[in-house]
Design a protein around this motif. Structure first.
Motif, PDB file in Angstrom:
ATOM      1  N   LYS A 111     -10.334   9.191  22.814  1.00  0.00           N
ATOM      2  CA  LYS A 111     -11.356   8.523  22.005  1.00  0.00           C
ATOM      3  C   LYS A 111     -12.146   9.520  21.133  1.00  0.00           C
ATOM      4  CE  LYS A 111     -11.982   4.455  24.939  1.00  0.00           C
ATOM      5  NZ  LYS A 111     -10.699   4.606  25.616  1.00  0.00           N
ATOM      6  N   VAL A 112     -11.402  10.385  20.459  1.00  0.00           N
ATOM      7  CA  VAL A 112     -11.994  11.366  19.557  1.00  0.00           C
ATOM      8  C   VAL A 112     -12.263  10.712  18.209  1.00  0.00           C
ATOM      9  CG1 VAL A 112     -11.545  13.526  18.324  1.00  0.00           C
ATOM     10  CG2 VAL A 112     -10.836  13.280  20.711  1.00  0.00           C
ATOM     11  N   LYS A 113     -13.422  10.985  17.631  1.00  0.00           N
ATOM     12  CA  LYS A 113     -13.730  10.488  16.291  1.00  0.00           C
ATOM     13  C   LYS A 113     -13.126  11.433  15.258  1.00  0.00           C
ATOM     14  CE  LYS A 113     -18.102   8.243  17.544  1.00  0.00           C
ATOM     15  NZ  LYS A 113     -19.577   8.221  17.303  1.00  0.00           N
ATOM     16  N   LEU A 114     -12.373  10.865  14.323  1.00  0.00           N
ATOM     17  CA  LEU A 114     -11.727  11.666  13.288  1.00  0.00           C
ATOM     18  C   LEU A 114     -12.155  11.207  11.900  1.00  0.00           C
ATOM     19  CD1 LEU A 114      -8.011  11.878  14.553  1.00  0.00           C
ATOM     20  CD2 LEU A 114      -9.875  13.520  14.939  1.00  0.00           C
ATOM     21  N   ASP A 115     -12.436  12.176  11.059  1.00  0.00           N
ATOM     22  CA  ASP A 115     -12.685  11.949   9.638  1.00  0.00           C
ATOM     23  C   ASP A 115     -11.452  12.500   8.918  1.00  0.00           C
ATOM     24  OD1 ASP A 115     -13.450  11.920   6.996  1.00  0.00           O
ATOM     25  OD2 ASP A 115     -15.243  13.154   7.264  1.00  0.00           O
ATOM     26  N   VAL A 116     -10.520  11.613   8.581  1.00  0.00           N
ATOM     27  CA  VAL A 116      -9.225  12.056   8.072  1.00  0.00           C
ATOM     28  C   VAL A 116      -9.247  12.141   6.548  1.00  0.00           C
ATOM     29  CG1 VAL A 116      -6.742  11.653   8.083  1.00  0.00           C
ATOM     30  CG2 VAL A 116      -8.112  10.933  10.051  1.00  0.00           C
ATOM     31  N   ARG A 117      -8.985  13.332   6.011  1.00  0.00           N
ATOM     32  CA  ARG A 117      -8.949  13.540   4.565  1.00  0.00           C
ATOM     33  C   ARG A 117      -7.513  13.664   4.047  1.00  0.00           C
ATOM     34  NH1 ARG A 117     -14.199  15.002   3.016  1.00  0.00           N
ATOM     35  NH2 ARG A 117     -15.571  14.410   4.730  1.00  0.00           N
ATOM     36  N   ALA A 118      -6.625  14.208   4.871  1.00  0.00           N
ATOM     37  CA  ALA A 118      -5.212  14.342   4.511  1.00  0.00           C
ATOM     38  C   ALA A 118      -4.441  14.600   5.797  1.00  0.00           C
ATOM     39  CB  ALA A 118      -4.994  15.491   3.533  1.00  0.00           C
ATOM     40  N   PRO A 263      11.968  20.050  -3.783  1.00  0.00           N
ATOM     41  CA  PRO A 263      11.022  19.118  -4.413  1.00  0.00           C
ATOM     42  C   PRO A 263      10.013  19.828  -5.310  1.00  0.00           C
ATOM     43  CG  PRO A 263      10.488  19.411  -2.094  1.00  0.00           C
ATOM     44  CD  PRO A 263      11.794  20.113  -2.325  1.00  0.00           C
ATOM     45  N   ASP A 264       9.451  19.066  -6.239  1.00  0.00           N
ATOM     46  CA  ASP A 264       8.382  19.567  -7.103  1.00  0.00           C
ATOM     47  C   ASP A 264       7.050  19.264  -6.411  1.00  0.00           C
ATOM     48  OD1 ASP A 264       6.480  20.106  -9.028  1.00  0.00           O
ATOM     49  OD2 ASP A 264       7.605  19.187 -10.671  1.00  0.00           O
ATOM     50  N   PHE A 265       6.288  20.295  -6.121  1.00  0.00           N
ATOM     51  CA  PHE A 265       5.057  20.126  -5.345  1.00  0.00           C
ATOM     52  C   PHE A 265       3.797  20.003  -6.196  1.00  0.00           C
ATOM     53  CE2 PHE A 265       7.851  22.078  -2.177  1.00  0.00           C
ATOM     54  CZ  PHE A 265       7.585  21.303  -1.065  1.00  0.00           C
ATOM     55  N   LYS A 266       3.910  20.077  -7.497  1.00  0.00           N
ATOM     56  CA  LYS A 266       2.711  20.162  -8.334  1.00  0.00           C
ATOM     57  C   LYS A 266       1.734  19.012  -8.086  1.00  0.00           C
ATOM     58  CE  LYS A 266       4.557  22.851 -12.226  1.00  0.00           C
ATOM     59  NZ  LYS A 266       5.925  23.023 -11.694  1.00  0.00           N
ATOM     60  N   GLU A 267       2.224  17.780  -8.113  1.00  0.00           N
ATOM     61  CA  GLU A 267       1.340  16.620  -7.922  1.00  0.00           C
ATOM     62  C   GLU A 267       0.761  16.604  -6.514  1.00  0.00           C
ATOM     63  OE1 GLU A 267       1.514  11.722  -8.116  1.00  0.00           O
ATOM     64  OE2 GLU A 267       3.103  12.902  -9.073  1.00  0.00           O
ATOM     65  N   MET A 268       1.589  16.912  -5.518  1.00  0.00           N
ATOM     66  CA  MET A 268       1.118  16.937  -4.139  1.00  0.00           C
ATOM     67  C   MET A 268       0.058  18.011  -3.947  1.00  0.00           C
ATOM     68  SD  MET A 268       3.241  17.610  -0.585  1.00  0.00           S
ATOM     69  CE  MET A 268       4.159  16.076  -0.653  1.00  0.00           C
ATOM     70  N   GLN A 269       0.278  19.188  -4.530  1.00  0.00           N
ATOM     71  CA  GLN A 269      -0.696  20.274  -4.413  1.00  0.00           C
ATOM     72  C   GLN A 269      -2.049  19.879  -4.999  1.00  0.00           C
ATOM     73  OE1 GLN A 269       1.654  23.163  -6.484  1.00  0.00           O
ATOM     74  NE2 GLN A 269       2.238  24.269  -4.634  1.00  0.00           N
ATOM     75  N   LYS A 270      -2.034  19.235  -6.170  1.00  0.00           N
ATOM     76  CA  LYS A 270      -3.286  18.836  -6.812  1.00  0.00           C
ATOM     77  C   LYS A 270      -4.034  17.816  -5.969  1.00  0.00           C
ATOM     78  CE  LYS A 270      -5.350  17.047 -11.052  1.00  0.00           C
ATOM     79  NZ  LYS A 270      -6.301  16.217 -10.269  1.00  0.00           N
ATOM     80  N   LYS A 271      -3.319  16.798  -5.517  1.00  0.00           N
ATOM     81  CA  LYS A 271      -3.939  15.738  -4.722  1.00  0.00           C
ATOM     82  C   LYS A 271      -4.494  16.301  -3.414  1.00  0.00           C
ATOM     83  CE  LYS A 271      -3.016  10.930  -3.403  1.00  0.00           C
ATOM     84  NZ  LYS A 271      -1.993   9.856  -3.345  1.00  0.00           N
ATOM     85  N   PHE A 272      -3.736  17.219  -2.837  1.00  0.00           N
ATOM     86  CA  PHE A 272      -4.149  17.833  -1.579  1.00  0.00           C
ATOM     87  C   PHE A 272      -5.386  18.711  -1.778  1.00  0.00           C
ATOM     88  CE2 PHE A 272      -3.560  20.839   2.010  1.00  0.00           C
ATOM     89  CZ  PHE A 272      -3.472  19.919   3.034  1.00  0.00           C
ATOM     90  N   PHE A 276      -9.830  18.393  -0.310  1.00  0.00           N
ATOM     91  CA  PHE A 276     -10.478  19.355   0.591  1.00  0.00           C
ATOM     92  C   PHE A 276     -11.936  18.947   0.828  1.00  0.00           C
ATOM     93  CE2 PHE A 276     -12.608  23.425   1.599  1.00  0.00           C
ATOM     94  CZ  PHE A 276     -11.862  23.764   2.708  1.00  0.00           C
ATOM     95  N   PRO A 277     -12.382  18.934   2.082  1.00  0.00           N
ATOM     96  CA  PRO A 277     -13.716  18.397   2.416  1.00  0.00           C
ATOM     97  C   PRO A 277     -14.865  19.351   2.101  1.00  0.00           C
ATOM     98  CG  PRO A 277     -12.643  19.205   4.394  1.00  0.00           C
ATOM     99  CD  PRO A 277     -11.635  19.334   3.297  1.00  0.00           C
ATOM    100  N   VAL A 278     -15.124  19.561   0.810  1.00  0.00           N
ATOM    101  CA  VAL A 278     -16.204  20.461   0.411  1.00  0.00           C
ATOM    102  C   VAL A 278     -17.562  19.951   0.877  1.00  0.00           C
ATOM    103  CG1 VAL A 278     -14.968  21.392  -1.594  1.00  0.00           C
ATOM    104  CG2 VAL A 278     -16.318  19.314  -1.851  1.00  0.00           C
ATOM    105  N   ASP A 279     -17.665  18.658   1.118  1.00  0.00           N
ATOM    106  CA  ASP A 279     -18.957  18.067   1.475  1.00  0.00           C
ATOM    107  C   ASP A 279     -19.462  18.495   2.845  1.00  0.00           C
ATOM    108  OD1 ASP A 279     -16.548  16.276   1.917  1.00  0.00           O
ATOM    109  OD2 ASP A 279     -17.966  15.362   3.314  1.00  0.00           O
ATOM    110  N   ILE A 280     -18.586  19.010   3.707  1.00  0.00           N
ATOM    111  CA  ILE A 280     -19.061  19.381   5.039  1.00  0.00           C
ATOM    112  C   ILE A 280     -19.672  20.782   5.060  1.00  0.00           C
ATOM    113  CG2 ILE A 280     -17.358  17.873   6.122  1.00  0.00           C
ATOM    114  CD1 ILE A 280     -15.771  20.319   6.963  1.00  0.00           C
ATOM    115  N   PHE A 281     -19.512  21.515   3.950  1.00  0.00           N
ATOM    116  CA  PHE A 281     -20.066  22.869   3.865  1.00  0.00           C
ATOM    117  C   PHE A 281     -21.423  22.804   3.174  1.00  0.00           C
ATOM    118  CE2 PHE A 281     -15.510  23.213   4.047  1.00  0.00           C
ATOM    119  CZ  PHE A 281     -15.294  24.257   4.923  1.00  0.00           C
TER     120      PHE A 281
END
Length: 284
Positions: A111-118, A263-272, A276-281
């Protein structure tokens, strides 16, 4: 009775240590990176995938202009690797996955609370949603970001291929017969350089596959994995839109296969990166 109280006390305390290691406390009012730092194998070396957690995390902090891990709250962030099932306290998930499907039920009971970003891929998303978590459709192992900040030193001419075993099975491969690259190393730059200096990677290590493809090197999965459970491998391949992928039973079979496209990672890299959870810092 004394031993029972001791076990009970340790169980209560473990959520306040990184992956339950009593030598690594969760620091209050900080963002705590959840990663393994064990030394493995006969030579007592870190697993390069675990080591890359700190390397890539520091790159992201720098790229986002984050200079401090201080925060208004105490945070855990789950990052590189198949580590979600080891979480025993509330956490932010960014790029992690489950190791096997069989571990999900036990994790749900925590029963761990998770804040999932990716998450690493669709398999992990599906499993988390099945036990009640909300998961965005943002996929990727953080290792796909490596080419954004590290340019390898490549040899010329390149090796025709290298073999990267699962770390528990490195001793099963003859290093005199094959160019074997161990994942047990403290030199992550050399590990990447060796991959980038090869025309083809044959790997039972998931991070061997991911790093190779991130640097444009074709990779074939060797079926000589830890438990012949392909959950985490499927998770990664599905994240790149590949429902089908080739598994070679051994090196000889792998060398006879058609070389797969990268595979081409460009779109995945940008979305990923954007997730990034900058709001927790927040240090004020």
């Amino acid at each position: 009775m004394k031993n029972s109280f001791l076990r009970w006390g340790i169980k209560l305390a473990r959520p306040w240590f990184i992956f339950g290691s009593l030598k690594r406390p969760i620091l209050p009012y900080r963002v705590n990176l959840m990663f393994f730092d064990e030394k493995l194998g006969p030579d007592k070396q870190p697993n390069v995938g675990d080591l890359l957690s700190k390397v890539i995390f520091n790159f992201l902090l720098k790229s986002k202009g984050i200079k401090s891990l201080r925060s208004k709250r105490t945070y855990r962030i789950s990052f590189v690797g198949s580590v979600i099932q080891f979480l025993t306290g509330d956490a932010v998930v960014y790029g992690s996955g489950f190791l096997y499907e069989s571990v999900v039920a036990k994790f749900a009971s925590e029963k761990v609370k998770l804040d999932v970003r990716a998450v690493r891929g669709p398999n992990t998303k599906r499993m988390l949603e099945s036990i009640g978590y909300t998961v965005p459709e943002v996929y990727g192992d953080p290792a796909i970001l490596l080419p954004l900040f590290y340019q390898p030193k490549t040899a010329n001419p390149k090796k025709e291929y290298i073999v990267i075993p699962h770390w528990k099975k490195t001793q099963d491969y003859d290093s005199k017969k094959y160019a074997v690259l161990s994942t047990l190393t403290g030199d992550w730059e050399h590990f990447i350089d060796e991959i980038a200096s090869s025309k083809l990677v044959l790997s039972a290590s998931l991070h061997g596959i991911i790093i190779a493809e991130a640097y444009g090197v074709p990779a074939i999965l060797l079926g000589h994995t830890e438990k012949n459970d392909l959950f985490k491998y499927q998770d990664y391949y599905l994240s790149t839109g590949r429902e089908n992928f080739v598994i070679a039973k051994d090196i000889d079979e792998a060398l006879k296969l058609e070389i797969p496209q990268v595979p081409d990672f460009k779109e995945m890299q940008k979305k990923f990166m954007d997730a990034f959870p900058v709001d927790i810092f927040k240090d004020k």
